[in-house]
Design an enzyme around this catalytic site. Structure first.
Site, PDB file in Angstrom:
ATOM      1  CD1 TRP A  63      -0.948   2.341   2.284  1.00 53.35           C
ATOM      2  CD2 TRP A  63      -2.746   1.813   1.072  1.00 53.35           C
ATOM      3  NE1 TRP A  63      -1.789   3.421   2.309  1.00 53.35           N
ATOM      4  CE2 TRP A  63      -2.902   3.123   1.575  1.00 53.35           C
ATOM      5  CE3 TRP A  63      -3.752   1.265   0.281  1.00 53.35           C
ATOM      6  CZ2 TRP A  63      -4.029   3.891   1.311  1.00 53.35           C
ATOM      7  CZ3 TRP A  63      -4.883   2.038   0.022  1.00 53.35           C
ATOM      8  CH2 TRP A  63      -5.011   3.331   0.537  1.00 53.35           C
ATOM      9  CG  MET A  64       2.303   5.252  -2.223  1.00 57.59           C
ATOM     10  SD  MET A  64       3.325   5.417  -3.704  1.00 57.59           S
ATOM     11  CE  MET A  64       2.059   5.632  -4.959  1.00 57.59           C
ATOM     12  CG  ASN A  65      -1.604   7.107   2.329  1.00 58.03           C
ATOM     13  OD1 ASN A  65      -1.132   6.126   2.866  1.00 58.03           O
ATOM     14  ND2 ASN A  65      -1.887   8.192   3.019  1.00 58.03           N
ATOM     15  CG  ASP A  66      -1.038  11.502   1.901  1.00 55.06           C
ATOM     16  OD1 ASP A  66      -1.943  10.831   1.408  1.00 55.06           O
ATOM     17  OD2 ASP A  66      -1.155  12.117   2.963  1.00 55.06           O
ATOM     18  CD  GLN A  82       1.922   8.724   5.345  1.00 54.71           C
ATOM     19  OE1 GLN A  82       1.090   8.384   6.162  1.00 54.71           O
ATOM     20  NE2 GLN A  82       3.177   9.011   5.707  1.00 54.71           N
ATOM     21  CB  SER A 125       1.540  13.301   5.214  1.00 55.00           C
ATOM     22  OG  SER A 125       1.096  12.216   4.449  1.00 55.00           O
ATOM     23  NE  ARG A 194      -4.480  13.930   9.145  1.00 47.60           N
ATOM     24  CZ  ARG A 194      -5.634  13.826   9.771  1.00 47.60           C
ATOM     25  NH1 ARG A 194      -5.685  13.888  11.101  1.00 47.60           N
ATOM     26  NH2 ARG A 194      -6.759  13.684   9.101  1.00 47.60           N
ATOM     27  CG  ASP A 195      -1.060  15.863   6.813  1.00 47.10           C
ATOM     28  OD1 ASP A 195      -0.559  14.840   7.320  1.00 47.10           O
ATOM     29  OD2 ASP A 195      -2.241  15.905   6.419  1.00 47.10           O
ATOM     30  CD  GLU A 247      -6.621  14.170   5.536  1.00 47.60           C
ATOM     31  OE1 GLU A 247      -6.646  13.419   6.510  1.00 47.60           O
ATOM     32  OE2 GLU A 247      -6.717  13.745   4.372  1.00 47.60           O
ATOM     33  CD1 TRP A 339      -7.987  10.248   1.659  1.00 48.08           C
ATOM     34  CD2 TRP A 339      -7.765   8.075   2.134  1.00 48.08           C
ATOM     35  NE1 TRP A 339      -6.703  10.045   2.130  1.00 48.08           N
ATOM     36  CE2 TRP A 339      -6.549   8.720   2.430  1.00 48.08           C
ATOM     37  CE3 TRP A 339      -7.858   6.696   2.350  1.00 48.08           C
ATOM     38  CZ2 TRP A 339      -5.438   8.041   2.939  1.00 48.08           C
ATOM     39  CZ3 TRP A 339      -6.754   6.017   2.847  1.00 48.08           C
ATOM     40  CH2 TRP A 339      -5.569   6.694   3.143  1.00 48.08           C
TER      41      TRP A 339
END
Ligand code: FRU
Length: 543
Positions: A63-66, A82, A125, A194-195, A247, A339
């Site tokens: 899995w990968m996100n941002d 991520q 992130s 966050r971020d 975000e 998402w």
């Protein structure tokens, strides 16, 4: 003879056993086990799996996100992101890592900042900077340290969660990172905080951080001299679109119409859900930075919200830090997913891809501004032999372009359309008898659209079958559409990038047709340019 037969049988059984062993399936979800690295699974990956993007970055497995910590250093573009090292769904958040020297070809690297098991610390992130003056003191007298500023996502014993900003530094050019022992460096009285996005602010001569308070629909600004001690400056928001949490902010300055004498600040903020195409998406604000606060431009705000991308699949984009002054490009990449369905898209043994990297620009119009995105020039190296057609007249008909040599699964195409009196005119891509993704112009609504209602696999999410529209003005009765089609995506750049639609699609591998159509009247496609695009996953890249 009998002995030979027995020997042969024995050999066959042995071969069958070896084969079954190789076929052993790795479960999608695996327990946290830092010692178990799926090397055997990674070794089987050859980047020709169904839906595997051929010119977009995707991790070998899992899995990968941002995108995170985008930073250019010493000729290398770093792409951290991520990543779940242990499964194909979101979890055990860590920073994965890839590098490139041209923003097109990518080398997969080892996990850069791993999930902290002891303290149950998810590495969420954030950004990375090159600390040229060693303000942080992390340097060892050699090359300047690269400092990652990320969100620590702590899970407490009672199950509650908390977030704060932390540092990790690298003194070997971004290959390995050490977490700062004084972490976290910035806390706030909100469990959703966050971020952090940090960059060097020339006028202040200080580091500037923009960081999200997601549930308050706000960002905060902080400044620092050493990346460790942060001084609160101001809040911005709620403003623009507030239908979902905020975000992944980014904050940078751009020349207006390429004029370096006229600069504006852009605040980019992502929102989930409730964005223009549903689910997660991005908006931006244009204004001034007075040294303490961001002040949005009044005329610009009258027409807010302003969306960065009108498709479903462009999220969490941040821009590269430390691009040399003489280059001066503002470059970013986004997570090509949503998402709403990210954990369900039908890819295995990896999930998610990045968009193509884009340069970002600011254009003035009617006393206001709009963000323009252009695919990075270096993508042109992937173009194979072109096909060019002129003045294709279409009268309530569909013309198959395969006979002209226009078809495929991964390509770039530029079309200039004079819609005439047709209601709708455009191009079908990834087409088979009962399947197609449609990109075109609709004269009735004056929209450019990308339609994936019948684009392929879609049963993993109920709302996946949809059409995305973006309002567009014709100039001299013409609209120019440039699009990139890959094994599971389309990215549509309208009128040189003044509007963009980014969408995932999951067509059958056999759907390779391309056709041109006009409905409800006559139209002309005055120019067609088509290039098959070479895959970036050469054998060397896969080693
Ligand atoms: C955005 C996001 C960030 C967070 C990260 C966690 O996609 O929710 O706000 O830091 O993903 O993986």
């Amino acid at each position: 003879m009998i002995r030979e037969n027995i020997f042969l049988q024995f050999l066959l059984i042995l071969l069958a056993l070896i084969f079954v062993g190789c076929e052993e399936q790795v479960p999608e979800e695996t327990e946290y086990d830092p010692d178990r690295i799926d090397q055997h699974l990674a070794a089987q990956v050859n980047f020709s799996e169904p839906y595997r993007p051929q010119f977009h970055y995707s991790p070998k497995i899992n899995w990968m996100n941002d995108p995170n910590g985008l930073v250019y250093n010493d000729g290398v573009y770093h792409l951290f992101h991520q990543y779940n090292p242990f499964g194909n769904r979101w979890g055990y958040m860590s920073w994965g890592h890839a590098t490139s020297t041209d923003l097109v070809h990518w080398d997969h690297k080892a996990v850069a900042i791993p999930y902290g098991k002891e303290e149950e610390e998810g590495i969420f992130s954030g950004s990375a900077v090159v600390d040229h003056q060693n303000t942080s003191g992390f340097g060892d007298g050699g090359d300047p340290p690269i400092v990652a500023i990320y969100t620590s996502h702590y899970t407490r014993e009672d199950g509650s969660t908390d977030q704060a900003q932390s540092l990790a530094y690298s003194i070997d050019g971004g290959q390995t990172f050490t977490k700062f022992e004084g972490n976290p460096v910035l806390e706030f009285d909100d469990p959703d905080f966050r971020d952090p996005n940090v960059s060097w602010n020339e006028e202040m001569g200080r580091w500037l951080m923009v960081v999200a308070l997601p549930t308050q629909h706000k960002v905060q600004f902080y400044a620092s001299d050493n990346l460790k001690d942060w001084e609160y400056l101001s809040d911005f928001g709620p403003a623009g679109a507030t239908g979902g949490i905020w975000e992944c902010p980014d904050f940078f300055r751009l020349p207006v119409d390429d004029n370096p004498e006229n600069q504006k600040w852009v605040l980019h903020v992502d929102m989930n859900p409730g964005s223009v195409a549903g689910g997660s998406g991005s908006q931006y604000f244009v204004g001034e930075w007075d040294g303490t606060s961001f002040i949005p431009d009044e005329t610009f705000m009258e027409t807010a919200p302003h969306w960065t991308d009108y498709g479903t699949d462009f999220y969490a984009a941040i821009s590269w830090n430390n691009i040399p002054e003489e280059d001066a490009r503002q470059l970013w990449v986004g997570w090509m997913n949503n998402w709403d369905y990210a954990n369900e898209i039908p890819t295995h043994p990896w999930r998610s891809a990045m968009s193509i990297p884009r340069s970002i620009h600011l254009e003035s119009n009617n006393e206001s501004y709009s963000l323009v995105q252009k695919p990075v020039e270096s993508l042109r190296q992937l173009r194979e032999d072109p096909v060019r057609l002129e003045n294709l007249d279409l009268s309530d008909e569909t013309i198959d372009l395969s006979q002209e040599g226009i078809s495929g699964k991964a390509f770039e195409m530029i079309v200039e359309i004079e819609p005439g009196d047709a209601e709708s005119v455009g191009i079908n891509v990834r087409e088979a008898e009962n399947q197609r993704t449609v990109i075109g112009y609709n004269s009735v609504n004056q929209n450019v659209f990308a339609d994936r209602t019948n684009s392929g696999e879609s049963d993993f999410f109920e709302g996946f079958e949809q059409r995305n529209d973006v309002p567009v003005h014709l100039s001299d009765g013409t609209v120019k559409i440039r699009f990139f089609v890959d094994w599971s995506s389309v990215e549509v750049f309208v009128n040189d990038g003044s509007r963009v639609i980014t969408n995932r699609i999951f067509p059958d591998p056999e759907s390779i047709g391309v056709s041109a159509f006009a409905d409800g009247g006559s139209a002309t496609i005055t120019n067609i340019e088509f290039w098959p695009l070479e895959s970036i996953w050469t054998e060397t890249a896969l080693q």
